[in-house]
Write a protein that holds these residues in place. Structure first.
Motif, PDB file in Angstrom:
ATOM      1  N   ALA A 194       0.832  -1.213   0.000  1.00  0.00           N
ATOM      2  CA  ALA A 194       0.000   0.000   0.000  1.00  0.00           C
ATOM      3  C   ALA A 194       0.858   1.251   0.000  1.00  0.00           C
ATOM      4  CB  ALA A 194      -0.915  -0.021   1.222  1.00  0.00           C
ATOM      5  N   ALA A 195       1.924   1.232   0.817  1.00  0.00           N
ATOM      6  CA  ALA A 195       2.813   2.393   0.862  1.00  0.00           C
ATOM      7  C   ALA A 195       3.472   2.633  -0.480  1.00  0.00           C
ATOM      8  CB  ALA A 195       3.873   2.190   1.942  1.00  0.00           C
ATOM      9  N   SER A 196       3.827   1.546  -1.169  1.00  0.00           N
ATOM     10  CA  SER A 196       4.453   1.680  -2.487  1.00  0.00           C
ATOM     11  C   SER A 196       3.494   2.321  -3.475  1.00  0.00           C
ATOM     12  CB  SER A 196       4.902   0.306  -3.000  1.00  0.00           C
ATOM     13  OG  SER A 196       5.873  -0.246  -2.135  1.00  0.00           O
ATOM     14  N   LEU A 197       2.204   1.917  -3.391  1.00  0.00           N
ATOM     15  CA  LEU A 197       1.215   2.505  -4.289  1.00  0.00           C
ATOM     16  C   LEU A 197       1.043   3.992  -4.022  1.00  0.00           C
ATOM     17  CD1 LEU A 197      -1.519  -0.264  -4.323  1.00  0.00           C
ATOM     18  CD2 LEU A 197      -0.019   0.402  -6.205  1.00  0.00           C
ATOM     19  N   VAL A 198       1.016   4.378  -2.745  1.00  0.00           N
ATOM     20  CA  VAL A 198       0.889   5.790  -2.397  1.00  0.00           C
ATOM     21  C   VAL A 198       2.085   6.582  -2.911  1.00  0.00           C
ATOM     22  CG1 VAL A 198       0.842   7.436  -0.498  1.00  0.00           C
ATOM     23  CG2 VAL A 198      -0.566   5.381  -0.404  1.00  0.00           C
ATOM     24  N   ALA A 199       3.297   6.016  -2.722  1.00  0.00           N
ATOM     25  CA  ALA A 199       4.498   6.687  -3.206  1.00  0.00           C
ATOM     26  C   ALA A 199       4.473   6.838  -4.714  1.00  0.00           C
ATOM     27  CB  ALA A 199       5.739   5.918  -2.774  1.00  0.00           C
ATOM     28  N   ALA A 200       4.033   5.768  -5.396  1.00  0.00           N
ATOM     29  CA  ALA A 200       3.965   5.834  -6.856  1.00  0.00           C
ATOM     30  C   ALA A 200       2.965   6.886  -7.297  1.00  0.00           C
ATOM     31  CB  ALA A 200       3.582   4.462  -7.421  1.00  0.00           C
ATOM     32  N   ALA A 201       1.822   6.955  -6.586  1.00  0.00           N
ATOM     33  CA  ALA A 201       0.827   7.970  -6.924  1.00  0.00           C
ATOM     34  C   ALA A 201       1.393   9.363  -6.733  1.00  0.00           C
ATOM     35  CB  ALA A 201      -0.411   7.785  -6.057  1.00  0.00           C
ATOM     36  N   GLY A 202       2.200   9.535  -5.684  1.00  0.00           N
ATOM     37  CA  GLY A 202       2.816  10.828  -5.447  1.00  0.00           C
ATOM     38  C   GLY A 202       3.758  11.220  -6.558  1.00  0.00           C
ATOM     39  N   LEU A 203       4.498  10.234  -7.080  1.00  0.00           N
ATOM     40  CA  LEU A 203       5.413  10.517  -8.183  1.00  0.00           C
ATOM     41  C   LEU A 203       4.645  10.921  -9.422  1.00  0.00           C
ATOM     42  CD1 LEU A 203       8.094   7.712  -7.797  1.00  0.00           C
ATOM     43  CD2 LEU A 203       8.383  10.142  -7.354  1.00  0.00           C
ATOM     44  N   VAL A 204       3.522  10.243  -9.674  1.00  0.00           N
ATOM     45  CA  VAL A 204       2.709  10.607 -10.827  1.00  0.00           C
ATOM     46  C   VAL A 204       2.149  12.012 -10.655  1.00  0.00           C
ATOM     47  CG1 VAL A 204       0.596  10.063 -12.080  1.00  0.00           C
ATOM     48  CG2 VAL A 204       2.132   8.220 -11.383  1.00  0.00           C
ATOM     49  N   LEU A 205       1.716  12.335  -9.419  1.00  0.00           N
ATOM     50  CA  LEU A 205       1.165  13.654  -9.157  1.00  0.00           C
ATOM     51  C   LEU A 205       2.214  14.737  -9.347  1.00  0.00           C
ATOM     52  CD1 LEU A 205      -1.283  15.266  -8.112  1.00  0.00           C
ATOM     53  CD2 LEU A 205      -0.375  14.955  -5.798  1.00  0.00           C
ATOM     54  N   ALA A 206       3.413  14.460  -8.809  1.00  0.00           N
ATOM     55  CA  ALA A 206       4.468  15.470  -8.898  1.00  0.00           C
ATOM     56  C   ALA A 206       5.041  15.564 -10.297  1.00  0.00           C
ATOM     57  CB  ALA A 206       5.573  15.155  -7.891  1.00  0.00           C
ATOM     58  N   GLY A 207       5.178  14.417 -10.980  1.00  0.00           N
ATOM     59  CA  GLY A 207       5.721  14.399 -12.334  1.00  0.00           C
ATOM     60  C   GLY A 207       7.076  15.055 -12.410  1.00  0.00           C
ATOM     61  N   ARG A 208       7.156  16.108 -13.247  1.00  0.00           N
ATOM     62  CA  ARG A 208       8.415  16.806 -13.454  1.00  0.00           C
ATOM     63  C   ARG A 208       8.871  17.536 -12.203  1.00  0.00           C
ATOM     64  NH1 ARG A 208       7.186  22.267 -14.043  1.00  0.00           N
ATOM     65  NH2 ARG A 208       4.991  22.682 -14.472  1.00  0.00           N
ATOM     66  N   ASN A 209       7.990  17.665 -11.187  1.00  0.00           N
ATOM     67  CA  ASN A 209       8.315  18.431  -9.999  1.00  0.00           C
ATOM     68  C   ASN A 209       8.788  17.563  -8.843  1.00  0.00           C
ATOM     69  OD1 ASN A 209       7.306  20.744 -11.366  1.00  0.00           O
ATOM     70  ND2 ASN A 209       5.239  20.091 -10.857  1.00  0.00           N
ATOM     71  N   ALA A 210       9.119  16.296  -9.130  1.00  0.00           N
ATOM     72  CA  ALA A 210       9.590  15.412  -8.074  1.00  0.00           C
ATOM     73  C   ALA A 210      10.782  16.043  -7.373  1.00  0.00           C
ATOM     74  CB  ALA A 210       9.973  14.057  -8.666  1.00  0.00           C
ATOM     75  N   GLY A 211      10.721  16.086  -6.041  1.00  0.00           N
ATOM     76  CA  GLY A 211      11.798  16.684  -5.261  1.00  0.00           C
ATOM     77  C   GLY A 211      11.605  18.146  -4.989  1.00  0.00           C
ATOM     78  N   ALA A 212      10.661  18.795  -5.686  1.00  0.00           N
ATOM     79  CA  ALA A 212      10.398  20.208  -5.468  1.00  0.00           C
ATOM     80  C   ALA A 212       9.308  20.388  -4.417  1.00  0.00           C
ATOM     81  CB  ALA A 212       9.966  20.870  -6.778  1.00  0.00           C
ATOM     82  N   GLN A 213       9.232  21.586  -3.874  1.00  0.00           N
ATOM     83  CA  GLN A 213       8.131  21.957  -2.997  1.00  0.00           C
ATOM     84  C   GLN A 213       7.095  22.674  -3.850  1.00  0.00           C
ATOM     85  OE1 GLN A 213      11.090  23.356   0.303  1.00  0.00           O
ATOM     86  NE2 GLN A 213       9.122  23.051   1.321  1.00  0.00           N
TER      87      GLN A 213
END
Length: 315
Positions: free
Chosen positions: A34-53
């Protein structure tokens, strides 16, 4: 309860151990998955902004953590800030009086606005595809360009100076070709002798009856423009500074440009002006061993407290 089979031949999972195995197989009791799915969803949400605030969307104050994904507002020279990361809602972000924020990079997306009424220090690159508004002389935005220099202020949007807003630039800052900086106020390099700010974009004094002053070491390779009754002072911001025009200075009707600081005739470059547009000399034009043809270079030149030093001047 037994672990027999149904009439259809399918295994009937009734016992506790078998039931748990079945649920794990279906993923219902797998917190790691479940945690992996949430993390993956976060990456999709952030997209090009991964690591940014990233700003969460909508209107609000920079220093309210609930307005940011991650619930912490950015403030630090390692912070990469994005407003608003291609969110569905247009964003209007405000930085209030007496608020000081320092960040590494800044991105303002198309359709979004950052209004600075505090003090913002950007150490690295900035990309303005929306709008950055700089409000008042006590609320500067500083594009520091880092200790090693070489930063870019780019994008396809605009920076508007209002109520005598102030921009400062560090050494080796390059303004991108798609950016418009306009309004009334001051845009100046940190030092009159440092590596120049290079302008590839458009800088326009476009507020009727008000002025936009440029200072510090400055190399124009784009467009400097006085329009809409505005006044553009080149080399007239506090501190002065050497400047060179390798692009175009445009003067529209009812508007004016003043040439300040100390410069040579070769630094004037190309001036294009409409009838009724004024050009004045407010600094020192070093014309030593040179023939300056005003008709070819500036047209009528008003001596607005300036001096032509040496050489020959023809009309």
């Amino acid at each position: 309860m037994d672990n027999g089979t149904t009439r259809s031949g399918r295994r009937r999972w009734v016992s506790g151990a078998s039931e748990r195995r079945d649920r794990r197989r279906r993923g219902t009791l797998n917190p790691v998955g479940a945690a992996s799915l949430v993390a993956a969803a976060g990456l999709v949400l952030a997209g090009r902004n991964a690591g940014a605030q990233v700003w969460a969307g909508g209107s609000g104050n920079w220093r309210d953590g609930f307005n940011w994904r991650g619930l912490v507002y950015p403030n630090g020279d390692t912070a990469d800030v994005v407003i608003d990361g291609a969110g569905a809602v247009a964003s209007d972000v405000s930085l209030d009086n007496r608020q000081f924020i320092t960040i590494r990079t800044l991105t303002v997306d198309s359709g979004d606005t950052l209004e600075d009424a505090g003090m913002l220090l950007v150490h690295g690159d900035a990309t303005i595809n929306g709008k950055l508004t700089v409000t008042g002389p006590l609320a500067p935005v500083l594009f520091y360009a880092g200790t090693g220099g070489g930063a870019t202020l780019g994008g396809q949007g605009q920076i508007e100076l209002t109520h005598q807003g102030v921009l400062f630039a560090g050494k080796d800052l390059t303004i991108g070709s798609g950016l418009l900086i306009h309004g009334a106020g001051q845009f100046s390099g940190f030092s009159p002798t440092a590596s120049p700010v290079v302008n590839l974009g458009t800088i326009a004094a476009d507020v009727k009856g008000d002025a936009l002053m440029l200072g510090g070491a400055f190399d124009n390779r784009g467009v400097l423009r006085a329009t809409g009754g505005g006044f553009l002072g080149i080399g007239l911001a506090p501190g002065g500074g050497a400047w060179h025009n390798g692009g175009t200075i445009e003067v529209d009707a009812g508007s004016g440009v003043a040439l300040g600081g100390t410069f040579a005739a070769a630094d004037i470059g190309t001036i294009v002006r409409e009838p009724g547009g004024g050009v004045s000399l407010a600094g020192v034009l070093d014309n030593s061993a040179n023939v300056l043809d005003l008709g070819r270079v500036t047209g009528t030149l008003v001596l607005g407290g300036g001096t032509i030093r040496g050489g020959t001047v023809t009309a």
